[in-house]
Enzyme design. Structure first.
Site, PDB file in Angstrom:
ATOM      1  N   GLY A  70       0.793  -1.222   0.000  1.00 27.06           N
ATOM      2  CA  GLY A  70       0.000   0.000   0.000  1.00 27.06           C
ATOM      3  C   GLY A  70       0.827   1.273   0.000  1.00 27.06           C
ATOM      4  N   ASN A 142      -7.695   4.001   8.233  1.00 28.06           N
ATOM      5  CA  ASN A 142      -7.034   2.856   8.832  1.00 28.06           C
ATOM      6  C   ASN A 142      -7.123   2.821  10.352  1.00 28.06           C
ATOM      7  OD1 ASN A 142      -5.227   5.163   8.161  1.00 28.06           O
ATOM      8  ND2 ASN A 142      -3.799   4.070   9.489  1.00 28.06           N
ATOM      9  N   GLN A 172      -7.625  -0.233   3.275  1.00 30.76           N
ATOM     10  CA  GLN A 172      -8.484  -0.777   4.331  1.00 30.76           C
ATOM     11  C   GLN A 172      -9.898  -1.098   3.838  1.00 30.76           C
ATOM     12  OE1 GLN A 172      -7.717  -1.613   7.420  1.00 30.76           O
ATOM     13  NE2 GLN A 172      -5.622  -0.863   7.443  1.00 30.76           N
ATOM     14  N   ALA A 193      -2.235  -6.470  -0.267  1.00 33.25           N
ATOM     15  CA  ALA A 193      -2.737  -7.841  -0.154  1.00 33.25           C
ATOM     16  C   ALA A 193      -2.937  -8.305   1.281  1.00 33.25           C
ATOM     17  CB  ALA A 193      -1.783  -8.797  -0.879  1.00 33.25           C
ATOM     18  N   HIS A 194      -2.035  -7.926   2.195  1.00 32.70           N
ATOM     19  CA  HIS A 194      -2.091  -8.530   3.530  1.00 32.70           C
ATOM     20  C   HIS A 194      -3.224  -7.980   4.387  1.00 32.70           C
ATOM     21  CE1 HIS A 194      -0.108  -5.378   6.182  1.00 32.70           C
ATOM     22  NE2 HIS A 194       0.130  -4.877   4.988  1.00 32.70           N
ATOM     23  N   CYS A 318       1.820   1.452  11.155  1.00 29.97           N
ATOM     24  CA  CYS A 318       2.983   2.136  10.596  1.00 29.97           C
ATOM     25  C   CYS A 318       3.539   3.198  11.526  1.00 29.97           C
ATOM     26  CB  CYS A 318       2.622   2.763   9.247  1.00 29.97           C
ATOM     27  SG  CYS A 318       2.092   1.555   8.027  1.00 29.97           S
TER      28      CYS A 318
END
Length: 372
Positions: A70, A142, A172, A193-194, A318
Protein backbone atom coordinates in the site's frame (compact mmCIF):
# COMPACT_ATOMS: atom_id res chain seq x y z
CA UNK A 1 -6.37 -18.67 24.34
CA UNK A 2 -5.40 -15.68 22.22
CA UNK A 3 -7.80 -13.11 20.77
CA UNK A 4 -6.30 -11.46 17.68
CA UNK A 5 -7.93 -8.03 17.37
CA UNK A 6 -5.44 -6.28 15.07
CA UNK A 7 -6.68 -7.22 11.61
CA UNK A 8 -6.38 -3.65 10.36
CA UNK A 9 -2.61 -4.07 10.82
CA UNK A 10 -2.49 -7.42 9.04
CA UNK A 11 -4.62 -10.51 8.53
CA UNK A 12 -3.75 -14.22 8.60
CA UNK A 13 -2.88 -15.68 5.22
CA UNK A 14 -5.86 -17.34 3.56
CA UNK A 15 -5.45 -20.99 2.59
CA UNK A 16 -6.43 -20.08 -0.98
CA UNK A 17 -3.57 -17.59 -1.15
CA UNK A 18 -1.02 -20.09 0.14
CA UNK A 19 -2.18 -22.71 -2.35
CA UNK A 20 -1.87 -20.23 -5.21
CA UNK A 21 1.62 -19.14 -4.14
CA UNK A 22 3.22 -22.57 -3.81
CA UNK A 23 3.53 -23.32 -7.55
CA UNK A 24 5.28 -19.98 -8.14
CA UNK A 25 7.70 -20.81 -5.36
CA UNK A 26 8.45 -24.27 -6.73
CA UNK A 27 7.95 -25.59 -10.25
CA UNK A 28 6.82 -22.27 -11.79
CA UNK A 29 9.81 -20.32 -10.50
CA UNK A 30 10.88 -18.63 -13.74
CA UNK A 31 11.56 -14.96 -14.33
CA UNK A 32 8.41 -13.70 -16.09
CA UNK A 33 10.46 -11.39 -18.32
CA UNK A 34 12.26 -14.24 -20.07
CA UNK A 35 11.41 -15.85 -23.40
CA UNK A 36 11.88 -19.57 -22.75
CA UNK A 37 9.22 -21.99 -21.57
CA UNK A 38 9.99 -21.74 -17.84
CA UNK A 39 9.70 -17.96 -17.97
CA UNK A 40 6.57 -18.09 -20.11
CA UNK A 41 4.96 -20.38 -17.53
CA UNK A 42 5.66 -17.83 -14.79
CA UNK A 43 4.40 -15.05 -17.04
CA UNK A 44 1.09 -16.84 -17.52
CA UNK A 45 0.72 -17.14 -13.75
CA UNK A 46 1.45 -13.42 -13.36
CA UNK A 47 -0.98 -12.34 -16.06
CA UNK A 48 -3.73 -14.63 -14.77
CA UNK A 49 -3.31 -12.92 -11.40
CA UNK A 50 -3.41 -9.50 -13.05
CA UNK A 51 -6.68 -10.34 -14.79
CA UNK A 52 -8.27 -11.47 -11.52
CA UNK A 53 -7.11 -8.36 -9.67
CA UNK A 54 -8.31 -6.13 -12.50
CA UNK A 55 -11.77 -7.71 -12.55
CA UNK A 56 -12.18 -7.34 -8.79
CA UNK A 57 -11.05 -3.70 -8.85
CA UNK A 58 -13.18 -2.74 -11.85
CA UNK A 59 -10.21 -2.12 -14.13
CA UNK A 60 -8.64 -3.42 -17.31
CA UNK A 61 -5.60 -5.71 -16.85
CA UNK A 62 -3.44 -3.10 -18.59
CA UNK A 63 -4.39 -0.62 -15.85
CA UNK A 64 -3.06 -2.77 -12.97
CA UNK A 65 0.49 -2.26 -11.66
CA UNK A 66 1.85 -4.76 -9.14
CA UNK A 67 3.74 -3.10 -6.25
CA UNK A 68 5.29 -4.02 -2.91
CA UNK A 69 2.21 -2.90 -0.97
CA UNK A 70 0.00 0.00 0.00
CA UNK A 71 2.72 2.51 0.84
CA UNK A 72 4.44 2.08 -2.51
CA UNK A 73 1.11 2.23 -4.33
CA UNK A 74 0.22 5.46 -2.54
CA UNK A 75 3.61 7.03 -3.21
CA UNK A 76 3.54 5.94 -6.84
CA UNK A 77 0.14 7.56 -7.29
CA UNK A 78 0.88 10.86 -5.55
CA UNK A 79 4.46 11.43 -6.66
CA UNK A 80 3.97 9.74 -10.02
CA UNK A 81 1.15 12.11 -10.95
CA UNK A 82 2.73 15.22 -9.43
CA UNK A 83 5.95 14.75 -11.39
CA UNK A 84 4.05 14.68 -14.68
CA UNK A 85 1.29 17.23 -14.12
CA UNK A 86 1.86 20.83 -13.07
CA UNK A 87 -0.54 22.08 -10.43
CA UNK A 88 -1.41 21.79 -6.77
CA UNK A 89 -2.37 18.78 -4.66
CA UNK A 90 -5.31 18.46 -2.24
CA UNK A 91 -5.66 15.79 0.43
CA UNK A 92 -7.32 15.29 3.84
CA UNK A 93 -6.13 15.55 7.43
CA UNK A 94 -6.66 11.83 8.16
CA UNK A 95 -4.65 10.11 5.42
CA UNK A 96 -2.29 7.20 5.99
CA UNK A 97 1.38 8.19 6.08
CA UNK A 98 1.81 6.63 2.63
CA UNK A 99 -0.25 9.52 1.27
CA UNK A 100 0.31 12.14 3.96
CA UNK A 101 4.10 12.26 3.71
CA UNK A 102 4.43 12.55 -0.09
CA UNK A 103 1.61 15.11 -0.08
CA UNK A 104 3.43 17.07 2.63
CA UNK A 105 6.58 17.07 0.49
CA UNK A 106 4.54 18.63 -2.32
CA UNK A 107 3.04 21.36 -0.14
CA UNK A 108 -0.47 19.95 -0.49
CA UNK A 109 -3.58 21.70 0.78
CA UNK A 110 -4.96 19.67 3.70
CA UNK A 111 -8.74 19.57 4.17
CA UNK A 112 -10.27 19.14 7.62
CA UNK A 113 -12.64 16.41 8.77
CA UNK A 114 -15.54 16.43 11.22
CA UNK A 115 -15.76 14.71 14.60
CA UNK A 116 -17.01 11.60 12.79
CA UNK A 117 -13.87 11.47 10.63
CA UNK A 118 -15.72 12.35 7.43
CA UNK A 119 -14.11 14.97 5.22
CA UNK A 120 -15.61 18.46 5.42
CA UNK A 121 -17.16 18.70 1.96
CA UNK A 122 -17.58 22.47 2.13
CA UNK A 123 -13.90 22.86 2.95
CA UNK A 124 -13.00 20.46 0.15
CA UNK A 125 -15.09 22.48 -2.30
CA UNK A 126 -13.27 25.65 -1.27
CA UNK A 127 -9.89 23.93 -1.75
CA UNK A 128 -10.65 22.82 -5.30
CA UNK A 129 -9.99 24.89 -8.39
CA UNK A 130 -8.73 24.72 -11.97
CA UNK A 131 -5.12 24.78 -10.75
CA UNK A 132 -5.48 21.47 -8.84
CA UNK A 133 -3.86 18.49 -10.56
CA UNK A 134 -4.37 15.74 -7.95
CA UNK A 135 -6.84 15.02 -5.15
CA UNK A 136 -6.12 12.11 -2.78
CA UNK A 137 -8.84 10.96 -0.36
CA UNK A 138 -8.70 7.58 1.36
CA UNK A 139 -11.74 5.35 1.01
CA UNK A 140 -11.62 3.84 4.52
CA UNK A 141 -9.59 5.25 7.40
CA UNK A 142 -7.03 2.86 8.83
CA UNK A 143 -7.50 3.96 12.45
CA UNK A 144 -11.19 4.64 12.99
CA UNK A 145 -12.71 2.84 9.98
CA UNK A 146 -14.68 5.78 8.58
CA UNK A 147 -15.89 5.41 4.99
CA UNK A 148 -15.55 8.58 2.92
CA UNK A 149 -18.31 9.63 0.45
CA UNK A 150 -16.05 9.02 -2.55
CA UNK A 151 -18.73 9.30 -5.24
CA UNK A 152 -19.76 12.72 -3.95
CA UNK A 153 -16.13 13.78 -3.72
CA UNK A 154 -15.50 12.62 -7.29
CA UNK A 155 -18.41 14.68 -8.54
CA UNK A 156 -17.07 17.76 -6.77
CA UNK A 157 -13.62 17.23 -8.27
CA UNK A 158 -15.03 16.86 -11.78
CA UNK A 159 -17.04 20.09 -11.42
CA UNK A 160 -14.55 22.33 -9.60
CA UNK A 161 -11.16 20.88 -10.64
CA UNK A 162 -11.81 19.26 -14.03
CA UNK A 163 -8.16 18.64 -14.88
CA UNK A 164 -7.39 16.93 -11.56
CA UNK A 165 -6.94 13.20 -11.12
CA UNK A 166 -8.60 11.54 -8.12
CA UNK A 167 -6.62 8.98 -6.11
CA UNK A 168 -8.02 6.86 -3.31
CA UNK A 169 -6.13 4.76 -0.79
CA UNK A 170 -8.42 1.70 -0.64
CA UNK A 171 -6.01 -0.41 1.44
CA UNK A 172 -8.48 -0.78 4.33
CA UNK A 173 -11.52 -1.00 2.07
CA UNK A 174 -11.30 -4.18 0.02
CA UNK A 175 -12.05 -6.54 2.91
CA UNK A 176 -15.38 -4.80 3.53
CA UNK A 177 -16.49 -2.95 0.37
CA UNK A 178 -16.91 -3.70 -3.32
CA UNK A 179 -14.07 -1.44 -4.38
CA UNK A 180 -14.82 -1.98 -8.06
CA UNK A 181 -18.14 -0.23 -7.49
CA UNK A 182 -17.39 2.21 -4.67
CA UNK A 183 -14.15 3.50 -6.23
CA UNK A 184 -15.30 3.38 -9.84
CA UNK A 185 -14.94 7.17 -10.17
CA UNK A 186 -11.33 7.25 -8.93
CA UNK A 187 -8.54 7.53 -11.50
CA UNK A 188 -6.03 5.79 -9.24
CA UNK A 189 -6.74 3.12 -6.60
CA UNK A 190 -4.25 1.62 -4.12
CA UNK A 191 -4.65 -1.80 -2.40
CA UNK A 192 -2.45 -4.05 -0.26
CA UNK A 193 -2.74 -7.84 -0.15
CA UNK A 194 -2.09 -8.53 3.53
CA UNK A 195 -5.14 -6.52 4.61
CA UNK A 196 -7.54 -9.13 3.19
CA UNK A 197 -5.74 -12.44 3.65
CA UNK A 198 -2.99 -12.14 1.05
CA UNK A 199 0.79 -12.11 1.50
CA UNK A 200 2.76 -9.18 2.91
CA UNK A 201 4.96 -7.25 0.51
CA UNK A 202 2.44 -7.30 -2.34
CA UNK A 203 0.02 -4.64 -3.52
CA UNK A 204 -1.43 -3.06 -6.61
CA UNK A 205 -2.12 0.35 -8.06
CA UNK A 206 -4.87 0.89 -10.62
CA UNK A 207 -4.08 3.68 -13.07
CA UNK A 208 -7.18 4.11 -15.20
CA UNK A 209 -6.55 5.21 -18.76
CA UNK A 210 -5.87 7.89 -19.89
CA UNK A 211 -4.19 8.76 -16.56
CA UNK A 212 -0.42 8.34 -16.47
CA UNK A 213 2.25 8.25 -13.77
CA UNK A 214 6.02 8.64 -13.83
CA UNK A 215 7.70 5.60 -12.21
CA UNK A 216 9.36 6.04 -8.84
CA UNK A 217 12.17 3.69 -9.88
CA UNK A 218 14.38 3.53 -12.94
CA UNK A 219 15.89 0.42 -14.43
CA UNK A 220 13.58 -1.59 -16.63
CA UNK A 221 10.44 -1.85 -18.67
CA UNK A 222 8.46 -4.04 -16.27
CA UNK A 223 4.77 -3.31 -15.66
CA UNK A 224 4.60 -1.40 -18.96
CA UNK A 225 7.49 0.76 -17.84
CA UNK A 226 5.65 2.01 -14.77
CA UNK A 227 7.33 -0.10 -12.06
CA UNK A 228 10.79 -1.47 -12.92
CA UNK A 229 11.99 -4.67 -11.25
CA UNK A 230 11.33 -8.38 -11.55
CA UNK A 231 7.76 -9.02 -10.46
CA UNK A 232 6.85 -10.99 -7.35
CA UNK A 233 4.91 -13.71 -9.15
CA UNK A 234 4.10 -15.68 -6.01
CA UNK A 235 2.89 -12.53 -4.26
CA UNK A 236 0.70 -11.56 -7.20
CA UNK A 237 -0.80 -15.03 -7.39
CA UNK A 238 -1.46 -15.05 -3.65
CA UNK A 239 -3.03 -11.62 -3.73
CA UNK A 240 -5.34 -12.56 -6.60
CA UNK A 241 -6.47 -15.73 -4.83
CA UNK A 242 -7.05 -13.84 -1.58
CA UNK A 243 -9.05 -11.17 -3.40
CA UNK A 244 -11.24 -13.75 -5.08
CA UNK A 245 -11.89 -15.58 -1.80
CA UNK A 246 -12.54 -12.31 0.03
CA UNK A 247 -14.98 -11.03 -2.60
CA UNK A 248 -16.89 -14.32 -2.73
CA UNK A 249 -17.37 -14.42 1.04
CA UNK A 250 -17.69 -10.67 1.63
CA UNK A 251 -21.50 -10.38 2.13
CA UNK A 252 -21.52 -13.11 4.76
CA UNK A 253 -18.28 -11.90 6.35
CA UNK A 254 -19.49 -8.31 6.68
CA UNK A 255 -22.75 -9.38 8.31
CA UNK A 256 -21.05 -11.79 10.72
CA UNK A 257 -18.17 -9.50 11.67
CA UNK A 258 -20.43 -6.46 12.12
CA UNK A 259 -22.45 -8.45 14.65
CA UNK A 260 -19.27 -9.47 16.47
CA UNK A 261 -17.99 -5.89 16.44
CA UNK A 262 -21.27 -4.62 17.86
CA UNK A 263 -21.13 -7.29 20.55
CA UNK A 264 -17.61 -6.21 21.48
CA UNK A 265 -18.25 -2.46 21.39
CA UNK A 266 -21.59 -2.59 23.21
CA UNK A 267 -20.24 -5.06 25.74
CA UNK A 268 -17.30 -2.85 26.69
CA UNK A 269 -19.39 0.32 26.66
CA UNK A 270 -21.84 -1.38 29.00
CA UNK A 271 -19.40 -3.07 31.37
CA UNK A 272 -16.64 -0.48 31.80
CA UNK A 273 -17.23 3.02 33.11
CA UNK A 274 -15.69 5.97 31.31
CA UNK A 275 -15.56 4.34 27.86
CA UNK A 276 -16.51 6.23 24.69
CA UNK A 277 -16.64 5.22 21.06
CA UNK A 278 -14.67 7.19 18.49
CA UNK A 279 -16.57 8.29 15.39
CA UNK A 280 -19.93 7.27 14.02
CA UNK A 281 -20.34 3.48 13.93
CA UNK A 282 -22.91 3.70 11.15
CA UNK A 283 -20.26 5.25 8.87
CA UNK A 284 -17.58 2.66 9.60
CA UNK A 285 -16.58 -0.63 8.06
CA UNK A 286 -17.69 -3.74 9.91
CA UNK A 287 -14.36 -4.65 11.47
CA UNK A 288 -13.52 -1.41 13.29
CA UNK A 289 -14.07 -0.92 17.02
CA UNK A 290 -12.25 2.18 18.26
CA UNK A 291 -12.72 3.05 21.93
CA UNK A 292 -11.35 5.54 24.46
CA UNK A 293 -10.82 4.52 28.09
CA UNK A 294 -10.91 7.48 30.47
CA UNK A 295 -7.96 7.79 32.86
CA UNK A 296 -6.11 4.93 31.17
CA UNK A 297 -2.92 5.18 29.12
CA UNK A 298 -3.54 3.31 25.88
CA UNK A 299 -0.03 1.92 25.54
CA UNK A 300 -0.11 0.54 29.09
CA UNK A 301 -3.49 -1.04 28.39
CA UNK A 302 -2.13 -2.69 25.26
CA UNK A 303 0.74 -4.24 27.20
CA UNK A 304 -1.59 -5.62 29.84
CA UNK A 305 -4.05 -6.90 27.25
CA UNK A 306 -1.21 -8.68 25.47
CA UNK A 307 -0.29 -10.42 28.72
CA UNK A 308 -3.94 -11.53 28.94
CA UNK A 309 -3.91 -12.89 25.38
CA UNK A 310 -5.58 -9.98 23.54
CA UNK A 311 -3.74 -8.46 20.58
CA UNK A 312 -4.92 -4.94 19.74
CA UNK A 313 -3.27 -1.65 18.79
CA UNK A 314 -3.22 2.06 19.53
CA UNK A 315 -3.75 3.02 15.89
CA UNK A 316 -1.83 2.69 12.66
CA UNK A 317 0.69 -0.16 12.58
CA UNK A 318 2.98 2.14 10.60
CA UNK A 319 3.28 4.56 13.50
CA UNK A 320 3.75 2.10 16.37
CA UNK A 321 6.25 3.41 18.86
CA UNK A 322 5.42 7.02 18.04
CA UNK A 323 5.17 9.40 21.00
CA UNK A 324 3.00 11.96 19.23
CA UNK A 325 -0.80 11.62 19.46
CA UNK A 326 -2.55 10.20 16.41
CA UNK A 327 -2.97 12.84 13.72
CA UNK A 328 -6.28 11.20 12.79
CA UNK A 329 -7.75 11.58 16.28
CA UNK A 330 -6.44 15.12 16.66
CA UNK A 331 -7.98 16.02 13.30
CA UNK A 332 -11.30 14.68 14.60
CA UNK A 333 -11.13 17.10 17.51
CA UNK A 334 -9.84 14.84 20.30
CA UNK A 335 -7.41 16.24 22.84
CA UNK A 336 -3.97 14.63 23.04
CA UNK A 337 -5.04 13.10 26.38
CA UNK A 338 -8.13 11.52 24.84
CA UNK A 339 -6.10 10.31 21.87
CA UNK A 340 -3.56 8.66 24.16
CA UNK A 341 -6.33 6.69 25.90
CA UNK A 342 -7.57 5.14 22.66
CA UNK A 343 -7.47 1.51 21.58
CA UNK A 344 -8.28 0.09 18.15
CA UNK A 345 -9.79 -3.38 18.21
CA UNK A 346 -9.99 -4.49 14.58
CA UNK A 347 -11.79 -7.68 13.61
CA UNK A 348 -11.32 -9.63 10.40
CA UNK A 349 -12.56 -12.54 8.31
CA UNK A 350 -11.02 -15.07 10.73
CA UNK A 351 -12.30 -13.48 13.96
CA UNK A 352 -14.42 -15.85 16.07
CA UNK A 353 -17.13 -15.29 18.66
CA UNK A 354 -14.86 -16.96 21.23
CA UNK A 355 -12.18 -14.31 20.62
CA UNK A 356 -14.71 -11.55 21.21
CA UNK A 357 -15.84 -13.15 24.46
CA UNK A 358 -12.23 -13.53 25.57
CA UNK A 359 -11.68 -9.84 24.92
CA UNK A 360 -14.87 -8.91 26.76
CA UNK A 361 -13.59 -10.80 29.78
CA UNK A 362 -10.01 -9.52 29.68
CA UNK A 363 -10.44 -5.83 28.84
CA UNK A 364 -12.54 -4.81 31.90
CA UNK A 365 -10.04 -6.56 34.19
CA UNK A 366 -7.11 -4.81 32.52
CA UNK A 367 -8.76 -1.40 32.74
CA UNK A 368 -9.66 -1.93 36.41
CA UNK A 369 -6.10 -2.97 37.21
CA UNK A 370 -4.63 0.10 35.56
CA UNK A 371 -7.09 2.46 37.22
CA UNK A 372 -6.19 1.06 40.62
Amino acid sequence: MQAYMDNAATTPLRSEALAAMLPALSERFGNPSGVHSVSRDARRLLEDARETVANLLGAAPSEVIFTSGGTESDNAAVLGVASLRAGSVVTTAVEHAGVREPCKSLGATVVAVGSDGVVDLDALWDALGPEVSLVSVMLVNNEVGTVQPLAEIAEMVRRKAPRALLHTDAVQAFAWLDVADVARDADLVSVSAHKFGGPKGTGALVVREPAEIRPLLLGGGHERGRRPGTQNVAGAAGMAAAMAACAAARPETVQRVAALRDRLADGLLGSVQGVSETGDRSRKVAGNCHLRFEDVEGEALLVLLDEMGVCASAGSACSSGATEPSHVLVAMGLTPEDASSSIRFSLGYATSAAEVEWCLDAAPKAVAQLRR
